[in-house]
Design a protein around this motif. Structure first.
Motif: not given
Length: 204
Positions: A45-46, A61-62, A91-92, A97-98
């Motif tokens: 998704v992110a 995402g956050l 977190a991983l 994703a970013v």
């Protein structure tokens, strides 16, 4: 190409987190599925949101991180070490994703998360410090007498005691005790109704 490398780093990192650290140490299969599913879900998704725009994808995402955390933590009770693994899995997924031009920085942060959990959850770290919820066969409203009784029963030095209930009618005391046991030490008190401990719920 950089995004694909991050995806692969995340898959490798979460596999090591789950199958290299968590499951060999705690053996809870249902959380293996949860950690893998949450990580890959957040990654998918992110990653899709990040592809639409770096700023928008990172913000959403956050937000997804927070929403999933609230849902998960309200659905069932988790021990503190399980919460740590859960947030690490999230977190991983976000790190993988970013989109970023410095792949090695994200990969390094993934490695840092794994290293911290490897050390912080190592069985030999503070292994003699323990916690137990105990039901004592006597009512002990006096704190000094309670600590002395616990140290004699456990054969260990008591660091802190939280009294949950003192029942003067049934002559019982329920305590949450944190103590440090010596290597190979065994409890010195008697069990049963003769002033010992009737039940012990052990929590590391």
């Amino acid at each position: 190409m950089a995004q694909l490398a991050l995806f692969l780093c995340d898959i490798a990192a979460v596999s090591l987190l789950v199958f290299g650290l968590y499951f060999p140490r705690h053996r809870r299969r249902d959380l293996v599925v949860a950690y893998l599913g949450v990580n890959v879900g957040v990654l998918a998704v992110a990653g899709s949101l990040s592809a639409a725009g770096t700023g928008t994808g990172l913000g959403l995402g956050l937000a997804l991180f927070g929403v999933l955390s609230i849902i998960r933590l309200r659905s069932t009770e988790l021990d503190q070490h399980e919460v740590a693994y859960y947030f690490s899995s999230l977190a991983l997924g976000l790190l993988g994703a970013v989109e970023t031009s410095t792949v090695w920085r994200s990969a390094g942060l993934m490695g840092l998360i794994l290293a911290v959990l490897f050390v912080g959850d190592h069985p030999r770290l503070l292994r003699h410090h323990r916690r137990q919820v105990m039901v004592l066969d006597t009512a002990l409203p006096d704190h000094t007498a309670l600590v002395a009784h616990l140290e004699h029963t456990l054969g260990a030095r008591v660091h802190s005691v939280g009294v949950q209930r003192v029942d003067l009618v049934n002559d019982t005391t329920v305590v949450d005790v944190r103590y440090r046991g010596a290597p190979g030490a065994r409890p010195q008190g008697d069990t049963g109704r003769a002033g010992g401990t009737t039940a012990v719920a052990v929590r590391p």
